[in-house]
Design a protein around this motif. Structure first.
Motif, PDB file in Angstrom:
ATOM      1  N   VAL A  15       0.844  -1.188   0.000  1.00 52.17           N
ATOM      2  CA  VAL A  15       0.000   0.000   0.000  1.00 52.17           C
ATOM      3  C   VAL A  15       0.884   1.244   0.000  1.00 52.17           C
ATOM      4  O   VAL A  15       1.906   1.277   0.690  1.00 52.17           O
ATOM      5  N   VAL A  16       0.491   2.245  -0.774  1.00 44.22           N
ATOM      6  CA  VAL A  16       1.167   3.538  -0.794  1.00 44.22           C
ATOM      7  C   VAL A  16       0.119   4.633  -0.604  1.00 44.22           C
ATOM      8  O   VAL A  16      -1.081   4.386  -0.733  1.00 44.22           O
ATOM      9  N   THR A  17       0.585   5.850  -0.350  1.00 41.41           N
ATOM     10  CA  THR A  17      -0.336   6.977  -0.230  1.00 41.41           C
ATOM     11  C   THR A  17      -0.318   7.801  -1.510  1.00 41.41           C
ATOM     12  O   THR A  17       0.617   7.712  -2.312  1.00 41.41           O
ATOM     13  N   TYR A  18      -1.342   8.621  -1.658  1.00 39.95           N
ATOM     14  CA  TYR A  18      -1.405   9.523  -2.810  1.00 39.95           C
ATOM     15  C   TYR A  18      -0.178  10.429  -2.826  1.00 39.95           C
ATOM     16  O   TYR A  18       0.418  10.672  -3.877  1.00 39.95           O
ATOM     17  N   GLY A  19       0.207  10.923  -1.658  1.00 41.56           N
ATOM     18  CA  GLY A  19       1.365  11.797  -1.549  1.00 41.56           C
ATOM     19  C   GLY A  19       2.665  11.111  -1.915  1.00 41.56           C
ATOM     20  O   GLY A  19       3.545  11.714  -2.543  1.00 41.56           O
ATOM     21  N   ASN A  26      -5.036   7.290   1.799  1.00 39.52           N
ATOM     22  CA  ASN A  26      -4.607   8.642   2.164  1.00 39.52           C
ATOM     23  C   ASN A  26      -3.460   8.584   3.178  1.00 39.52           C
ATOM     24  O   ASN A  26      -3.061   7.509   3.627  1.00 39.52           O
ATOM     25  N   ALA A  27      -2.952   9.741   3.552  1.00 34.17           N
ATOM     26  CA  ALA A  27      -1.765   9.841   4.411  1.00 34.17           C
ATOM     27  C   ALA A  27      -1.984   9.275   5.814  1.00 34.17           C
ATOM     28  O   ALA A  27      -1.024   8.976   6.517  1.00 34.17           O
ATOM     29  N   ARG A  28      -3.227   9.113   6.212  1.00 36.69           N
ATOM     30  CA  ARG A  28      -3.537   8.522   7.523  1.00 36.69           C
ATOM     31  C   ARG A  28      -3.758   7.010   7.435  1.00 36.69           C
ATOM     32  O   ARG A  28      -4.112   6.385   8.423  1.00 36.69           O
ATOM     33  N   GLY A  29      -3.621   6.460   6.229  1.00 34.81           N
ATOM     34  CA  GLY A  29      -3.836   5.031   6.051  1.00 34.81           C
ATOM     35  C   GLY A  29      -5.298   4.669   5.883  1.00 34.81           C
ATOM     36  O   GLY A  29      -5.673   3.504   5.976  1.00 34.81           O
ATOM     37  N   ASP A  43      -1.883   0.197   8.666  1.00 35.21           N
ATOM     38  CA  ASP A  43      -0.674   0.646   9.365  1.00 35.21           C
ATOM     39  C   ASP A  43       0.396   0.893   8.324  1.00 35.21           C
ATOM     40  O   ASP A  43       1.047  -0.050   7.848  1.00 35.21           O
ATOM     41  N   LEU A  44       0.579   2.149   7.958  1.00 35.10           N
ATOM     42  CA  LEU A  44       1.519   2.486   6.885  1.00 35.10           C
ATOM     43  C   LEU A  44       2.963   2.199   7.252  1.00 35.10           C
ATOM     44  O   LEU A  44       3.801   2.020   6.366  1.00 35.10           O
ATOM     45  N   SER A  45       3.280   2.102   8.533  1.00 36.20           N
ATOM     46  CA  SER A  45       4.663   1.829   8.933  1.00 36.20           C
ATOM     47  C   SER A  45       5.112   0.441   8.460  1.00 36.20           C
ATOM     48  O   SER A  45       6.310   0.200   8.296  1.00 36.20           O
ATOM     49  N   VAL A  46       4.190  -0.433   8.194  1.00 37.42           N
ATOM     50  CA  VAL A  46       4.493  -1.767   7.688  1.00 37.42           C
ATOM     51  C   VAL A  46       5.108  -1.683   6.287  1.00 37.42           C
ATOM     52  O   VAL A  46       5.881  -2.546   5.888  1.00 37.42           O
ATOM     53  N   PHE A  47       4.786  -0.617   5.558  1.00 38.84           N
ATOM     54  CA  PHE A  47       5.180  -0.499   4.166  1.00 38.84           C
ATOM     55  C   PHE A  47       6.319   0.488   3.929  1.00 38.84           C
ATOM     56  O   PHE A  47       6.612   0.857   2.815  1.00 38.84           O
ATOM     57  N   GLU A  48       6.974   0.915   5.002  1.00 42.13           N
ATOM     58  CA  GLU A  48       8.090   1.861   4.859  1.00 42.13           C
ATOM     59  C   GLU A  48       9.357   1.147   4.476  1.00 42.13           C
ATOM     60  O   GLU A  48       9.599   0.031   4.724  1.00 42.13           O
TER      61      GLU A  48
END
Length: 98
Positions: free
Chosen positions: A20-24, A59-62, A93-98
């Motif tokens: 998963v990625v964000t629009y930003g 979005n940026a908040r996941g 949880d976006l930290s999983v994809f960093e």
């Protein structure tokens, strides 16, 4: 197709299954860090034509940011089908994809 649009389409096509990625993030990778809304527009208008994995962008908040409840549920089901896990509040949880 404008160069930014072509680059966004290329980047989106390369998002792997289960990721998963964000629009930003897409906007930054395409060279315009402030163009997240443009990424939204590209996804909205070109996903079907170009076979873009629209469901892998949040979005940026996941959060799943599509306003339509049916599409929101479809996006969640598609992500879960790729083993993307959601937090208890419904966010990824976006930290999983960093």
């Amino acid at each position: 197709m404008q160069p930014f649009t072509a680059e966004v389409v290329r980047i989106l096509k390369e998002i792997p299954e289960g990721y998963v990625v964000t629009y930003g993030q897409v906007a930054r990778m395409a060279g315009s860090p402030r163009a997240a809304r443009q990424v939204v527009r590209i996804l909205h208008t070109m996903s079907e034509k170009h076979g873009l994995p629209w469901h892998r962008v949040v979005n940026a908040r996941g959060e799943i940011a599509v306003p339509d409840e049916e599409l929101k549920e479809l996006q969640r089901m598609l992500l879960q089908g790729e083993d993307v896990e959601f937090l208890s509040d419904g966010r990824v949880d976006l930290s999983v994809f960093e």
